[in-house]
Design an enzyme around this catalytic site. Structure first.
Site, PDB file in Angstrom:
ATOM      1  N   LEU A  71      42.955  50.206  38.765  1.00  0.00           N
ATOM      2  CA  LEU A  71      44.038  49.754  39.633  1.00  0.00           C
ATOM      3  C   LEU A  71      45.107  50.831  39.693  1.00  0.00           C
ATOM      4  CD1 LEU A  71      44.588  46.044  38.447  1.00  0.00           C
ATOM      5  CD2 LEU A  71      43.147  46.871  40.326  1.00  0.00           C
ATOM      6  N   ASP A  72      45.732  50.970  40.864  1.00  0.00           N
ATOM      7  CA  ASP A  72      46.856  51.896  41.003  1.00  0.00           C
ATOM      8  C   ASP A  72      47.990  51.497  40.068  1.00  0.00           C
ATOM      9  OD1 ASP A  72      45.535  53.247  42.982  1.00  0.00           O
ATOM     10  OD2 ASP A  72      46.693  52.397  44.636  1.00  0.00           O
ATOM     11  N   ARG A  73      48.875  52.437  39.823  1.00  0.00           N
ATOM     12  CA  ARG A  73      50.017  52.191  38.944  1.00  0.00           C
ATOM     13  C   ARG A  73      50.863  51.001  39.404  1.00  0.00           C
ATOM     14  NH1 ARG A  73      52.949  55.498  35.355  1.00  0.00           N
ATOM     15  NH2 ARG A  73      55.116  54.858  35.094  1.00  0.00           N
ATOM     16  N   THR A  75      49.953  48.384  40.989  1.00  0.00           N
ATOM     17  CA  THR A  75      49.185  47.144  41.122  1.00  0.00           C
ATOM     18  C   THR A  75      49.098  46.382  39.810  1.00  0.00           C
ATOM     19  OG1 THR A  75      47.843  48.290  42.785  1.00  0.00           O
ATOM     20  CG2 THR A  75      47.041  46.164  42.008  1.00  0.00           C
TER      21      THR A  75
END
Length: 247
Positions: A71-73, A75
Site C-alpha cells: 500500500l502507498d504511504r 493509504t
C-alpha cells in the site's frame, strides 16, 4: 463484490476492526499468512530510522514474513503478508493473475467528471515521482468505480482496481478531476490524512474462500455517518458481506 477477473466462491466476510487506527498491527493470523493493518502515513518498508509495516510486524514476534502486495504511504487498511516462501509464491501468483478481488474507499472534495464507470489508460512516469494516465497501451491500468455524495462538497468513491499499478488509484481519481482529499501530491486539498483506504479483499486459499472487510476509522472525514450507511447498502446489494461492483 463481483468482479469478472475473479472466480472466487462466495464466502461470509470476516469483519475486522482495531482499537487504534494510527498503529500498525497484525489483526488476524491464518497460519500461512497474516492479515495486517497499515495506518495512513506509514511506509511499507523502513525509511531511514522510521520503521515500516514489516518492521513493526517482525518486532511483534512474527517471523519468516514475505510481502506479496503493498500500500502507498498515504493509504490505510488491509494488507496480506505471507508466511514462508511457498505461501509467498502462491499468494504472489494470485495477485499477479488478478485472482484477488480488491476494494478501496476514497474521499474527494472535488466534483468528478463522471460519478461511476471505468477509468482506463496507460501509466507513464511524471514529474517528481508522480505518474500520469495516458492513451497508450503501455502499463495498462483499469479501475471500476462508483460514488455517492456524502454532504455538500464531499463524495465517497468505491474503487475496484482490475490491475495493480503504482499510484493507480491516485492517478485514476485525478484523471476524473476528483483528486483524493489530502493527497496533495496529486492535487488534492490539504487534510489530516490522505483519504484512501484498502477496505476489502477476497480470494481463494487452497480451495477455501477468504473474504475480509475492514471499515476505515483513521481521520475525521472517515467518521461521517453517511459512510457507514452507504457501505451497509453496498453489502446488502452484494449479498456476500462485500460491496457489489459497479455495472
Amino acid at each position: 463484490m463481483s468482479e469478472p477477473s475473479s472466480s472466487t466462491a462466495t464466502a461470509p466476510s470476516l469483519r475486522l476492526s482495531i482499537t487504534d487506527p494510527w498503529q500498525a498491527q497484525a489483526i488476524a493470523d491464518h497460519g500461512d499468512f497474516l492479515v495486517a493493518y497499515k495506518p495512513p502515513g506509514m511506509s511499507f518498508h523502513r525509511e531511514g530510522d522510521a520503521p515500516g509495516l514489516l518492521d513493526i510486524l517482525r518486532q511483534a514476534g512474527h517471523r519468516d514474513l514475505h510481502a506479496v502486495h503493498r500500500l502507498d504511504r498515504i493509504t490505510s487498511g488491509l494488507v496480506l503478508v505471507a508466511r514462508g516462501a511457498e505461501a509467498a509464491r502462491e499468494l504472489g501468483e494470485a495477485f499477479e493473475a488478478r485472482r484477488v478481488t480488491k476494494c478501496y474507499l476514497a474521499l474527494s472534495d472535488r466534483k468528478p467528471s463522471k460519478k461511476q464507470g471505468l477509468i482506463s489508460g496507460g501509466m507513464a512516469p511524471g514529474r517528481n515521482g508522480t505518474w500520469r494516465l495516458t492513451r497508450e497501451p503501455t502499463l495498462r491500468a483499469v479501475t471500476r468505480f462508483q460514488s455517492v455524495a456524502l454532504e455538500e462538497g464531499l463524495r465517497l468513491f468505491v474503487l475496484y482496481p482490475q490491475t495493480g499499478r503504482t499510484h493507480q488509484l491516485r492517478v485514476a481519481m485525478k484523471s476524473i478531476s476528483a483528486p483524493i482529499l489530502g493527497d496533495t501530491r496529486y492535487g488534492g486539498s490539504a487534510s489530516d490524512r490522505g483519504y484512501l483506504h484498502a477496505y476489502a479483499l477476497r480470494f481463494d486459499w487452497r480451495g477455501q474462500p477468504v473474504s475480509l472487510v475492514m471499515a476505515p476509522n483513521a481521520g475525521l472525514s472517515f467518521q461521517l455517518p453517511g459512510i457507514a450507511a452507504y457501505l451497509a447498502q453496498l453489502t446488502a446489494a452484494g449479498g456476500t458481506g462485500l460491496p457489489a461492483a459497479s455495472p
